[in-house]
Design a protein around this motif. Structure first.
Motif, short mmCIF file in Angstrom:
data_model
loop_
_atom_site.label_atom_id
_atom_site.label_comp_id
_atom_site.label_asym_id
_atom_site.label_seq_id
_atom_site.Cartn_x
_atom_site.Cartn_y
_atom_site.Cartn_z
N GLY A 190 6.69 4.43 -20.46
CA GLY A 190 5.60 3.31 -20.86
C GLY A 190 6.06 1.91 -20.82
O GLY A 190 5.61 1.16 -21.09
N ARG A 191 7.45 1.64 -20.42
CA ARG A 191 7.89 0.47 -20.32
C ARG A 191 7.47 -0.61 -19.05
O ARG A 191 7.43 -1.80 -19.02
N ARG A 192 7.16 0.05 -18.00
CA ARG A 192 6.90 -0.54 -16.83
C ARG A 192 5.07 -0.10 -16.30
O ARG A 192 4.98 0.91 -16.37
N VAL A 193 4.55 -1.53 -16.04
CA VAL A 193 3.20 -1.14 -15.47
C VAL A 193 3.16 -1.74 -14.00
O VAL A 193 3.42 -3.07 -13.81
N TYR A 194 2.75 -0.89 -13.00
CA TYR A 194 2.59 -1.60 -11.70
C TYR A 194 1.22 -1.60 -11.46
O TYR A 194 0.39 -0.58 -11.60
N VAL A 195 0.43 -2.95 -10.91
CA VAL A 195 -0.53 -2.95 -10.74
C VAL A 195 -0.69 -3.40 -9.32
O VAL A 195 -0.43 -4.44 -8.88
N GLY A 196 -1.57 -2.38 -8.43
CA GLY A 196 -1.69 -2.90 -6.93
C GLY A 196 -2.87 -3.47 -6.61
O GLY A 196 -4.14 -2.51 -7.14
N TYR A 197 -3.10 -4.55 -5.99
CA TYR A 197 -4.32 -5.12 -5.76
C TYR A 197 -4.45 -5.32 -4.37
O TYR A 197 -3.56 -5.92 -3.51
N TYR A 198 -5.55 -4.91 -3.35
CA TYR A 198 -5.59 -5.01 -2.38
C TYR A 198 -6.96 -5.80 -1.93
O TYR A 198 -8.09 -5.02 -2.31
N HIS A 199 -7.16 -6.81 -0.99
CA HIS A 199 -8.29 -7.41 -0.74
C HIS A 199 -8.51 -7.19 0.77
O HIS A 199 -7.40 -7.59 1.72
N ILE A 200 -9.46 -6.71 1.16
CA ILE A 200 -9.51 -6.31 2.82
C ILE A 200 -9.98 -7.34 3.55
O ILE A 200 -9.19 -8.02 4.02
N LEU A 201 -11.06 -7.75 3.63
CA LEU A 201 -11.62 -9.12 4.33
C LEU A 201 -11.75 -10.23 3.64
O LEU A 201 -12.26 -10.13 2.31
N SER A 202 -11.37 -11.46 4.15
CA SER A 202 -10.98 -12.55 3.37
C SER A 202 -12.35 -13.20 3.05
O SER A 202 -13.32 -13.07 4.01
N ALA A 203 -12.70 -14.00 2.17
CA ALA A 203 -13.88 -14.58 1.80
C ALA A 203 -13.66 -15.76 0.99
O ALA A 203 -12.75 -15.58 0.10
N PRO A 204 -14.09 -17.15 1.13
CA PRO A 204 -13.71 -18.17 0.13
C PRO A 204 -14.77 -18.03 -0.87
O PRO A 204 -15.67 -17.47 -0.87
N ASN A 205 -14.14 -18.74 -1.83
CA ASN A 205 -15.00 -19.05 -2.93
C ASN A 205 -15.82 -17.89 -3.74
O ASN A 205 -16.94 -17.75 -3.91
N LEU A 206 -15.00 -16.78 -3.90
CA LEU A 206 -15.42 -15.75 -4.45
C LEU A 206 -15.66 -15.58 -5.95
O LEU A 206 -14.83 -16.59 -6.59
N PRO A 207 -16.32 -14.85 -6.70
CA PRO A 207 -16.40 -14.95 -8.10
C PRO A 207 -15.33 -14.69 -8.69
O PRO A 207 -14.17 -13.69 -7.97
N TYR A 208 -14.52 -15.01 -9.75
CA TYR A 208 -13.44 -14.67 -10.25
C TYR A 208 -13.76 -13.37 -10.87
O TYR A 208 -14.84 -12.84 -11.39
N VAL A 230 0.77 -1.20 -0.09
CA VAL A 230 -0.19 0.02 -0.22
C VAL A 230 1.06 1.16 0.05
O VAL A 230 0.81 2.14 -0.73
N GLY A 231 2.02 1.24 0.83
CA GLY A 231 2.87 2.36 0.80
C GLY A 231 3.55 2.62 -0.46
O GLY A 231 4.10 3.71 -0.70
N PHE A 232 3.68 1.58 -1.28
CA PHE A 232 4.26 1.53 -2.50
C PHE A 232 3.79 2.81 -3.46
O PHE A 232 4.65 3.42 -4.05
N PHE A 233 2.50 3.14 -3.42
CA PHE A 233 2.06 4.27 -4.26
C PHE A 233 1.93 5.52 -3.62
O PHE A 233 1.37 6.05 -2.99
N ALA A 234 3.54 5.86 -3.47
CA ALA A 234 3.69 7.41 -2.86
C ALA A 234 5.22 7.50 -3.68
O ALA A 234 5.82 6.69 -4.19
#
Ligand code: DGJ
Length: 756
Positions: A670-688, A609-613
């Motif tokens: 344009g050579r590098r793309v950073y994608v940060g994905y954050y999942h807050i509360l866990s849950a099993p069997n979520l949709p893709y 999360v701190g990465f995006f600064a």
């Protein structure tokens, strides 16, 4: 960014003003009566083309007709500089009490002038006019052009000069006004706004940024109601309750589509931005110094300059607007010497040691920092005379002889000998009553005589409307910075104003104090940053209590919030990024349980999360650093490798929902793309789920940094990228780039793609 050779301001013979670059136009005209009538702010319209629409004069059952002119009601006319008392009943741009006691004025066109570039505002922060800024260069480039338009009220002998700057490469109009008393008697300004914008009748929503300590920059969105909606500050700082920014959107606009009109003030004190919708659905956006509790006495021959207001238009939704702001803040507002300059990783002493700092503690942290690959040691609060807790010593900017027997400078010298940079914390604008400064100058604080003063963190605000106070602070700061040992200053400010008054001003000028304070503050930061241009300044006010474009003009980055828990930070960064580029944001990996909300998160989550600064580091004690040494070394390596991209890359919000957040940054080349994905509360069997990336080269291929998969830019933007998910059974192998999110709450994944 290249300077255009084309003119940007066009004035027709019948006084239609067309300010246009390739994307946007701002158009208004002088009516036969001399009123400035607004016509258009939005997509570009060529100056030679006829205008299909404009202010109308047709019969309507309105009763008010300006100066008795048939069917001409200012209440029903979009204007540039609306006044009170002559048939417009909405929010005026200016409200003056004339020398004869009334407040009726009519400002009519007098003259205009077009100048290349952009005159800077006297004593106030303002955006630059060309991309070269202080780096020098050709001031006569066509990066921008400014229209100076003077209006006059013959009766009161007041003149107003409106300034409009249009840029070739930024879809921004910069506005401000100068009010001049050309008469022979004093007048009182009660309201002197920076900009007023009348939008065409339509269905609108608005978005603004509200908050509080440790939960700044929350986005709030609503329909524009009838009546007036106001965000403002009365606290003496722009404040964390409402940032001086607001956007009006066509109804249903989202991140990628819809018309967006953004307004932001380059001002750090009491402000107000209002949106007013009247019975004819006209929508007026007004921005400037808060009229509440404001009054300014304008003597003959004096002038008053309003802060600068910036207006952005984008037809590409909120992200489109943010891209305009980001480019403009980097290119035209932030100090140019740090534009595109990567920021050092750092270890800050605050959450590592709080007030228990000393020469030995600092050197111990410096050794640790060095061994982790960190580039700068920052000594936060607690280093100056007698400062053992927050009850004393603010104002006494001398090293504490107990903690730093040979002075902080000697400690700095030894830290630098280890090959680290050195940063130092100050809170210049404040004083504790328990201090030598207060004992010597009890009248140097903002106060009202014979009243018990409210405290905030045991401290009081120094009276920066007084030049002797500004001079004292300048001298103290300069004595440290002149040692040449300080590479970075964290400029903190931890309380807002109450019992506002100054011993330096007469009774009739007490309502001028908040604005005079800002003028004093700006002169102080202007002087000190100009004298020490190589020092990197970070603006902080208990986090984001004064995080605005005014302060960013002098200080390249800001401590966006004291909230260091990554989950708490998600909404803060998401909201702040509406206006502020990553280059202006500082973050650090703090301790767990988090000191603000007690949450326990992994080093990975905190790192990602701190990465995006742009300014990224740590605030951990030695024990915590030792406990996660390898992970922290990796984090610092990651931060250093991506440092350049954080200051000049292109950030986009991809997804922000209750339980998941996704952001993206593309490097400048344009050579590098950073994608940060954050999942807050866990849950099993979520949709893709997938996220569609934006701004890639659709004809290029992108390869995962860790993995073999290659994806087309077109596929990533139209089909999207699979998002990681929790594999409840945990039976799949981990070779797939999506990996699986670890089981449990608060998980994240940073995906790095490289253009092949
Ligand atoms: C408030 C700031 O936001 C913190 O980071 C820290 O510098 C403290 N002040 C020090 O008093």
């Amino acid at each position: 960014m290249s300077a255009s050779n084309k003119s940007l301001v066009f004035v027709s013979e019948d006084l239609v003003f067309n300010l246009s670059n390739e994307n946007v136009s701002y158009i208004f005209r002088v009516s036969p009566e001399g009123i400035l009538e607004h016509i258009h702010f939005g997509g570009a319209i060529a100056p030679t083309h006829g205008l299909a629409a404009g202010p109308r004069r047709e019969f309507r059952c309105t009763v008010l007709e300006f100066q008795g002119i048939k069917n001409y009601s200012l209440d029903d006319t979009p204007q540039e500089y609306p006044l009170f008392g002559t048939s417009d009943t909405r929010q005026p741009a200016l409200h003056v009490v004339n020398s004869d006691g009334n407040s009726t004025n009519t400002f009519l066109y007098k003259s205009h002038e077009v100048v290349l570039d952009k005159p800077l505002l006297n004593g106030l922060p303002s955006a630059r006019g060309n991309t070269l800024g202080n780096k020098g260069g050709d001031q006569k480039s066509n990066d921008s052009e400014t229209l100076l338009l003077t209006l006059v009220d013959q009766t009161s002998e007041l003149e107003v000069t409106l300034r409009y700057t249009i840029y070739a490469d930024h879809d921004v109009i910069a506005r401000s006004a100068t009010i001049r008393n050309c008469g022979s008697k004093e007048v009182l300004l009660h309201n002197a706004l920076s900009s007023s914008l009348d939008l065409p009748q339509s269905e609108y929503e608005l978005v603004h940024l509200r908050g509080s300590w440790s939960r700044e920059f929350e986005q709030e969105r609503m329909d524009v109601p009838h009546g007036r909606f106001v965000i403002d500050s009365t606290r003496g700082t722009s404040s964390n309750a409402h940032n001086p920014f607001l956007a009006v959107l066509s109804r249903g606009a989202d991140e990628r589509k819809g018309d967006v009109y953004g307004t932001a003030l380059m001002y750090s004190g009491n402000f107000a931005i209002s949106v007013e919708k009247n019975e004819f659905e006209s929508v007026r956006v007004s921005a400037g110094i808060n009229p509440f509790n404001f009054q300014w006495r304008l003597q003959p021959e004096e002038e008053f300059v309003t802060p600068e207001s910036l207006q952005v238009f984008s037809s590409e939704g909120l992200s489109g607007m943010s891209h305009v702001w980001h480019g403009f803040v980097n290119g035209m507002i932030s100090p140019p010497q740090f534009d595109g300059v990567p920021r050092p990783t750092y270890l800050n002493s605050w959450e590592a040691a709080y007030f228990d700092v000393s020469h030995d503690v600092v050197l111990g942290l410096a050794d640790k920092a060095k061994s982790l690959g960190v580039e700068m040691l920052v000594l936060d609060d607690g280093w100056f005379a007698g400062r053992d807790d927050d009850t004393s010593s603010l104002g006494d900017w001398f090293s504490d002889p107990k903690k730093f027997p040979n002075g902080v400078e000697e400690t700095a010298r030894l830290v630098k000998q280890k090959g680290l940079k050195f940063g130092l914390w100050f809170e210049p604008e404040m004083v504790n009553k328990e201090s030598q400064l207060y004992r010597d100058h009890p009248d140097w604080l903002i106060h009202v005589p014979n009243r018990t003063l409210s405290t905030g963190r045991y401290q009081h605000t120094l009276d920066l409307s007084r030049t002797e106070v500004v001079d004292y602070l300048y001298a103290r700061l300069d004595s440290f910075l002149s040692s040449g040992l300080i590479d970075y200053v964290k400029w903190d400010m931890n309380r807002v104003m109450t019992e506002v008054g100054s011993a330096g001003l007469p009774a009739e000028r007490q309502l001028e104090v908040p604005h005079r304070y800002m003028l004093g503050l700006y002169s102080l930061v202007e002087r000190i940053t100009t004298k020490h241009p190589s020092v990197l300044f970070e603006n902080c006010a208990s986090g984001g209590n004064r995080f605005d474009l005014g302060m960013l003009r002098y200080m390249s980055q800001g401590w966006v919030s004291d909230m260091c828990d990554p989950i708490g930070r998600l909404s803060i960064i998401n909201g702040a990024s509406l206006l502020f580029p990553l280059s202006t944001l500082a973050s650090y990996i703090g301790p767990v349980p988090n000191h603000q909300n007690g949450r326990q998160t992994s080093v990975k989550m905190r790192t990602e999360v701190g990465f995006f600064a742009s300014a990224r580091g740590l605030s951990l004690n030695e024990e915590d650093l030792n406990a996660s040494e390898d992970e922290i070394k990796d984090a610092i390596k990651l931060y250093k490798a991506s440092a350049q991209d954080m200051v000049d890359g292109d950030f986009s919000r991809i997804k922000y929902q209750d339980n998941e957040v996704c952001w993206q940054l593309i490097s400048k080349d344009g050579r590098r793309v950073y994608v940060g994905y954050y999942h807050i509360l866990s849950a099993p069997n979520l949709p893709y789920r997938r996220a569609k990336l934006v701004g890639l080269d659709s004809s290029a291929q992108y390869k995962l940094e860790h993995g073999n998969q290659v994806f087309g830019g077109d596929a990533l933007m139209t089909l999207g990228i699979d998002l990681p998910y929790v594999d409840a059974m945990q039976h799949q192998d981990d070779t797939d780039y999506t990996n699986h999110l670890e089981k449990g709450d608060f998980t994240s994944r940073l995906i790095v793609l490289e253009r092949t």
